[in-house]
Design an enzyme around this catalytic site. Structure first.
Site, PDB file in Angstrom:
ATOM      1  N   SER A 273      40.730  37.275  42.511  1.00 40.01           N
ATOM      2  CA  SER A 273      41.293  36.802  40.977  1.00 40.01           C
ATOM      3  C   SER A 273      42.644  38.254  40.782  1.00 40.01           C
ATOM      4  CB  SER A 273      40.568  37.733  39.593  1.00 40.01           C
ATOM      5  OG  SER A 273      39.274  36.208  40.152  1.00 40.01           O
ATOM      6  N   SER A 311      39.496  32.148  43.596  1.00 43.71           N
ATOM      7  CA  SER A 311      40.490  33.458  42.576  1.00 43.71           C
ATOM      8  C   SER A 311      40.904  32.536  40.927  1.00 43.71           C
ATOM      9  CB  SER A 311      41.854  33.154  42.797  1.00 43.71           C
ATOM     10  OG  SER A 311      42.576  33.850  42.928  1.00 43.71           O
ATOM     11  N   ASP A 313      42.584  32.987  37.925  1.00 40.41           N
ATOM     12  CA  ASP A 313      44.026  33.134  37.562  1.00 40.41           C
ATOM     13  C   ASP A 313      44.624  33.360  36.694  1.00 40.41           C
ATOM     14  OD1 ASP A 313      44.242  33.567  40.808  1.00 40.41           O
ATOM     15  OD2 ASP A 313      45.117  31.655  40.719  1.00 40.41           O
TER      16      ASP A 313
END
Length: 399
Positions: A273, A311, A313
């Site tokens: 992340s 991830s 973001d």
């Protein structure tokens, strides 16, 4: 090195290190090593604290062999944030994360607490402590609702994440020790146990100062990096040449199609992340702050991020312009604002500023981080000498 606490513990010693801690031989920041990103000039500190009033505090937690974690506090200003809220926005690049408080920020366009960054499973504990902190401020005695804003990345590779070691004491220390001035980067605070592009990630920061002809505004960025991809610096495929990048094992395996990938390692995983926190002194409201936050993803992309399924973001943006503060009191309910906002056309230079500052902040998180061992794993720091050699070979270093 400034030590906040030193506590004997069952499995070793706990170090709680505040903003301002330093190493004996600090690694250079990207710009100090000759990596010039973009065309705009940084602020005096090349940090988010170039935006007036912004303060950063870290609590770094290191215990025995298995605890490598912490918390980072970002304060838009030094007053009571609940009584003097700032315009804010959250942009989601990919929502695989546990960011707390984002829905109210985007509904009302306001941020009313310090922004806290930590480890994934610590989000509820940090949010609870942040509520305690806010309720304890003078003037908040009758408050019945607080929207804590807490971001995270997963540091479980190097840290005993299930231990949830960050709590009230660590949160209060980070907030109370928050300062302006130079910002500690790398293996500190919320970046203590993170990994980026297969190398040690962490906290990074950068800024851009527009010339007077473009308004003279400052944009500052702070990142918590913990994601993967193919590290790219100034357009150069550094990760590929260093031999650490996403899909390396699959692409180099002759029998990949028949057997599938095996022995997947952290160095070629795209997951993780990133949290990007953006501050500006430009007079812009929630709508254009969200547009500004969205542009930070372009800076993230320039570094070679893979934007994977796993991830999270996120970008959080706020304006420190004093005239835009939302003052909460019974006497000003229903009041109207006569503030003049920056026009849409005036946003374009600020968009470029956030792209460049995000890119450089990510590089700084890697350049400043040091090799770290935890939970039986060792994550190497980015080899700066080899990286600079690659950049020189490609003509990507210096002006």
């Amino acid at each position: 090195m400034k030590i906040v606490r030193f506590i004997p513990a069952l499995l070793g010693m706990v170090l709680m290190i505040s903003q301002g801690a330093s190493q004996e031989k600090p690694r250079p920041r990207a710009r100090e090593a000759g990596v010039i990103v973009g065309v705009l000039q940084p602020g005096a500190l090349n940090a988010i604290t170039d935006v007036g009033g912004v303060a950063i505090g870290h609590t770094t937690l290191i215990r025995g062999d298995n605890v490598r974690t912490g918390v980072t506090a970002i304060l838009p200003h030094g007053a009571n944030l609940f009584r003097e809220k700032v315009p804010g926005a959250v942009f989601i690049g990919n929502a695989f994360g546990k960011l707390a408080g984002s829905t109210q920020v985007n509904e009302l366009g306001e941020i009313e607490t310090p922004i806290m960054l930590t480890s994934t499973l610590n989000v509820p504990r940090v949010a609870d402590a942040l509520i305690d902190y806010m309720l304890g401020l003078p003037g908040n005695e009758d408050v019945q609702s607080i929207n804590p804003l807490v971001g995270e990345t997963n540091d479980g590779y190097l840290n005993d994440i299930q231990g949830r070691h960050v709590g009230r004491e660590e949160v209060f220390a980070a907030i109370k020790n928050a300062r302006g001035g130079p910002v500690e980067e790398g293996v500190v605070g919320a970046g203590t146990g993170t990994v980026a592009f297969g190398f040690k990630g962490g906290i990074g920061t950068s800024s851009r100062k527009l010339p007077a002809s473009l308004g003279g505004y400052t944009v500052g960025v702070l990142v918590q990096t913990n994601f993967g991809g193919i590290l790219t610096i100034n357009g150069t495929p550094v990760g590929r040449e260093l031999g650490r990048y996403y899909l390396k094992e699959q692409l180099s395996s002759k029998d990949f199609r028949s057997k599938g990938p095996t022995n997947l390692s952290l160095s070629n995983s795209p997951d993780g992340s990133v949290i990007i926190v953006i501050a500006t002194d430009a007079p812009i409201d929630h709508r254009n702050l969200q547009r500004l936050a969205a542009r930070s993803m372009m800076g993230l992309a320039r570094t070679g991020a893979a934007g994977s399924n796993g991830s999270g973001d996120y970008a959080i943006a706020f304006s420190t312009a004093p005239e835009l503060r939302i003052r909460t009191a019974a006497g000003n309910r229903g009041s109207k604002s006569n503030v003049i906002l920056l026009s849409n056309d005036g946003m374009s230079p600020i968009f470029l500023a956030v792209i460049e500052a995000t890119e450089e902040a990510i590089y700084n998180s890697l350049f400043r981080a040091t090799t770290t061992t935890g939970r039986g794993h060792t994550v190497d720091a980015l080899p700066i000498d080899r990286t600079l050699e690659i950049l020189r070979r490609h003509g990507s270093i210096g002006r």
